[in-house]
Design a protein around this motif. Structure first.
Motif, PDB file in Angstrom:
ATOM      1  N   LEU A  69       0.834  -1.200   0.000  1.00  0.00           N
ATOM      2  CA  LEU A  69       0.000   0.000   0.000  1.00  0.00           C
ATOM      3  C   LEU A  69       0.871   1.253   0.000  1.00  0.00           C
ATOM      4  CD1 LEU A  69      -2.459  -1.306   2.710  1.00  0.00           C
ATOM      5  CD2 LEU A  69      -3.004  -0.978   0.287  1.00  0.00           C
ATOM      6  N   PRO A  70       0.742   2.102  -1.016  1.00  0.00           N
ATOM      7  CA  PRO A  70       1.593   3.293  -1.096  1.00  0.00           C
ATOM      8  C   PRO A  70       1.290   4.341  -0.038  1.00  0.00           C
ATOM      9  CG  PRO A  70      -0.079   3.352  -2.816  1.00  0.00           C
ATOM     10  CD  PRO A  70      -0.181   2.001  -2.164  1.00  0.00           C
ATOM     11  N   ASN A  71       0.118   4.249   0.602  1.00  0.00           N
ATOM     12  CA  ASN A  71      -0.289   5.241   1.602  1.00  0.00           C
ATOM     13  C   ASN A  71      -0.151   4.728   3.035  1.00  0.00           C
ATOM     14  OD1 ASN A  71      -2.427   3.398   1.162  1.00  0.00           O
ATOM     15  ND2 ASN A  71      -3.944   4.859   1.928  1.00  0.00           N
ATOM     16  N   LEU A  72       0.697   3.714   3.248  1.00  0.00           N
ATOM     17  CA  LEU A  72       0.905   3.182   4.591  1.00  0.00           C
ATOM     18  C   LEU A  72       2.386   2.925   4.835  1.00  0.00           C
ATOM     19  CD1 LEU A  72       0.047   1.962   7.309  1.00  0.00           C
ATOM     20  CD2 LEU A  72      -0.435  -0.189   6.103  1.00  0.00           C
ATOM     21  N   ARG A  73       2.867   3.427   5.975  1.00  0.00           N
ATOM     22  CA  ARG A  73       4.217   3.132   6.432  1.00  0.00           C
ATOM     23  C   ARG A  73       4.175   2.814   7.922  1.00  0.00           C
ATOM     24  NH1 ARG A  73       4.441   2.440   1.965  1.00  0.00           N
ATOM     25  NH2 ARG A  73       5.841   3.290   0.376  1.00  0.00           N
ATOM     26  N   LEU A  74       5.213   2.158   8.408  1.00  0.00           N
ATOM     27  CA  LEU A  74       5.267   1.712   9.800  1.00  0.00           C
ATOM     28  C   LEU A  74       6.485   2.300  10.497  1.00  0.00           C
ATOM     29  CD1 LEU A  74       4.517  -2.078   9.145  1.00  0.00           C
ATOM     30  CD2 LEU A  74       2.867  -0.335   9.879  1.00  0.00           C
ATOM     31  N   LEU A  75       6.343   2.550  11.802  1.00  0.00           N
ATOM     32  CA  LEU A  75       7.444   3.032  12.625  1.00  0.00           C
ATOM     33  C   LEU A  75       7.583   2.148  13.847  1.00  0.00           C
ATOM     34  CD1 LEU A  75       6.853   6.917  12.687  1.00  0.00           C
ATOM     35  CD2 LEU A  75       8.096   5.554  10.998  1.00  0.00           C
ATOM     36  N   ASN A  76       8.778   1.664  14.102  1.00  0.00           N
ATOM     37  CA  ASN A  76       9.073   0.832  15.269  1.00  0.00           C
ATOM     38  C   ASN A  76       9.696   1.727  16.342  1.00  0.00           C
ATOM     39  OD1 ASN A  76      11.410  -1.894  15.942  1.00  0.00           O
ATOM     40  ND2 ASN A  76       9.457  -1.439  16.918  1.00  0.00           N
ATOM     41  N   ILE A  77       8.823   2.547  16.985  1.00  0.00           N
ATOM     42  CA  ILE A  77       9.299   3.518  17.967  1.00  0.00           C
ATOM     43  C   ILE A  77       8.365   3.545  19.177  1.00  0.00           C
ATOM     44  CG2 ILE A  77      10.335   4.989  16.181  1.00  0.00           C
ATOM     45  CD1 ILE A  77       7.935   6.926  16.627  1.00  0.00           C
ATOM     46  N   ASN A  78       8.812   4.244  20.214  1.00  0.00           N
ATOM     47  CA  ASN A  78       8.011   4.469  21.413  1.00  0.00           C
ATOM     48  C   ASN A  78       7.140   5.707  21.203  1.00  0.00           C
ATOM     49  OD1 ASN A  78       7.176   5.236  24.140  1.00  0.00           O
ATOM     50  ND2 ASN A  78       8.747   3.827  24.874  1.00  0.00           N
ATOM     51  N   ALA A  79       5.889   5.644  21.640  1.00  0.00           N
ATOM     52  CA  ALA A  79       4.978   6.782  21.482  1.00  0.00           C
ATOM     53  C   ALA A  79       5.505   8.039  22.163  1.00  0.00           C
ATOM     54  CB  ALA A  79       3.598   6.425  22.027  1.00  0.00           C
ATOM     55  N   LYS A  80       6.339   7.881  23.178  1.00  0.00           N
ATOM     56  CA  LYS A  80       6.903   9.042  23.871  1.00  0.00           C
ATOM     57  C   LYS A  80       7.808   9.870  22.957  1.00  0.00           C
ATOM     58  CE  LYS A  80       6.809   6.877  28.450  1.00  0.00           C
ATOM     59  NZ  LYS A  80       7.625   6.406  29.599  1.00  0.00           N
ATOM     60  N   ASP A  81       8.233   9.276  21.846  1.00  0.00           N
ATOM     61  CA  ASP A  81       9.159   9.956  20.939  1.00  0.00           C
ATOM     62  C   ASP A  81       8.464  10.621  19.756  1.00  0.00           C
ATOM     63  OD1 ASP A  81      11.330   9.125  22.503  1.00  0.00           O
ATOM     64  OD2 ASP A  81      11.436   7.194  21.454  1.00  0.00           O
ATOM     65  N   LEU A  82       7.159  10.784  19.827  1.00  0.00           N
ATOM     66  CA  LEU A  82       6.409  11.330  18.695  1.00  0.00           C
ATOM     67  C   LEU A  82       6.935  12.680  18.229  1.00  0.00           C
ATOM     68  CD1 LEU A  82       2.707  10.478  19.644  1.00  0.00           C
ATOM     69  CD2 LEU A  82       4.052   9.478  17.789  1.00  0.00           C
ATOM     70  N   MET A  83       7.313  13.534  19.163  1.00  0.00           N
ATOM     71  CA  MET A  83       7.757  14.874  18.778  1.00  0.00           C
ATOM     72  C   MET A  83       9.112  14.858  18.079  1.00  0.00           C
ATOM     73  SD  MET A  83       6.465  17.626  21.590  1.00  0.00           S
ATOM     74  CE  MET A  83       7.144  18.916  20.545  1.00  0.00           C
ATOM     75  N   ASN A  84       9.817  13.739  18.189  1.00  0.00           N
ATOM     76  CA  ASN A  84      11.092  13.620  17.477  1.00  0.00           C
ATOM     77  C   ASN A  84      10.895  13.319  15.995  1.00  0.00           C
ATOM     78  OD1 ASN A  84      12.497  14.003  19.868  1.00  0.00           O
ATOM     79  ND2 ASN A  84      12.691  11.819  20.290  1.00  0.00           N
ATOM     80  N   VAL A  85       9.702  12.827  15.650  1.00  0.00           N
ATOM     81  CA  VAL A  85       9.487  12.392  14.264  1.00  0.00           C
ATOM     82  C   VAL A  85       8.358  13.141  13.545  1.00  0.00           C
ATOM     83  CG1 VAL A  85      10.414  10.101  14.710  1.00  0.00           C
ATOM     84  CG2 VAL A  85       7.979  10.473  14.949  1.00  0.00           C
ATOM     85  N   PHE A  86       7.561  13.924  14.292  1.00  0.00           N
ATOM     86  CA  PHE A  86       6.494  14.711  13.664  1.00  0.00           C
ATOM     87  C   PHE A  86       6.622  16.171  14.067  1.00  0.00           C
ATOM     88  CE2 PHE A  86       4.522  10.448  14.003  1.00  0.00           C
ATOM     89  CZ  PHE A  86       4.252  10.235  12.664  1.00  0.00           C
ATOM     90  N   ALA A  87       6.428  17.042  13.111  1.00  0.00           N
ATOM     91  CA  ALA A  87       6.445  18.473  13.380  1.00  0.00           C
ATOM     92  C   ALA A  87       5.086  18.928  13.910  1.00  0.00           C
ATOM     93  CB  ALA A  87       6.793  19.242  12.103  1.00  0.00           C
ATOM     94  N   ALA A  88       5.057  20.109  14.467  1.00  0.00           N
ATOM     95  CA  ALA A  88       3.798  20.667  14.975  1.00  0.00           C
ATOM     96  C   ALA A  88       2.781  20.768  13.846  1.00  0.00           C
ATOM     97  CB  ALA A  88       4.054  22.050  15.580  1.00  0.00           C
TER      98      ALA A  88
END
Length: 215
Positions: free
Chosen positions: A87-106
């Motif tokens: 699926l071109p519109n789906l990707r996965l991240l193997n991370i802790n939810a506490k690190d969300l701000m490290n991978v998403f901008a405001a």
């Protein structure tokens, strides 16, 4: 949840960097470049074996989905589904939810799904619940203004706790069902846990909340 260790999981995840993004920090503020479109981004925290997020991505090709899962031995099952369907519109991240701000901008995410999260029933573990205030603060940072949380669980105690937590934080309740599978809700896509619990006759609780407009 008791996890069955899969010692080969790390190696398999590493073999598919096009599906499980190994360096998500570099896409902070640039996820739409990865998807090569300007479509909305929805994320699922605790994506498990991936049945829900895969079903959503197939049903809504105009939305970009990112499934987030902490455990390697679990996310490989979601990876198998993504390999199968590509699926071109789906990707996965193997991370802790506490690190969300490290991978998403405001303001980079439109909606967050929380499905059958660990209830952490003991009072001393309250801060680990994904609907605890500190997590609601975290979600607010990455969501657009008036961004949404869609929450689903079979655990009545966690549902009641979450409704209180949402209310105390000032979130606006826009939908609630105390028995989802006997409601008139259209378009429900079940998780693996949901299928199991519903088959046992358990009631499924669901709500939608959104953050109030910023003043």
């Amino acid at each position: 949840m008791r996890l069955r260790n899969k010692p080969w999981a790390k190696e398999k995840i590493a073999a598919y960097p096009q599906y499980v993004i190994s360096n998500p920090e570099q896409y902070k503020g640039r996820w739409r470049e990865l998807f090569r479109n300007d479509n909305p981004i929805h994320i699922e925290i605790g994506t498990g074996k991936g049945q829900f997020i895969t079903g959503m991505a197939k049903a809504n090709p105009h939305i970009n989905y990112i499934g987030i899962e902490l455990y390697e031995s679990v996310i490989v099952s979601a990876l198998d589904k993504l390999i199968e369907h590509d699926l071109p519109n789906l990707r996965l991240l193997n991370i802790n939810a506490k690190d969300l701000m490290n991978v998403f901008a405001a303001g980079e995410v439109e909606r967050i799904y929380l499905n059958f999260s660990d209830p952490w029933p003991k009072k001393r573990h309250e801060k680990r619940r994904l609907t605890y205030r500190s997590f609601l603060e975290l979600y607010e940072q990455i969501l657009v203004e008036e961004g949404e949380i869609h929450f689903k669980t079979d655990n009545q105690g966690l549902f009641e706790y979450s409704l209180v937590s949402f209310s105390q934080y000032g979130l606006v309740l826009t939908y609630v069902s105390l028995d989802l599978h006997r409601s008139n809700f259209v378009g429900n896509i079940m998780t693996e846990y949901e299928e199991k619990f519903a088959a046992q006759g358990n009631r499924i609780y669901r709500c939608e909340v959104k953050y109030p407009p910023k003043k």
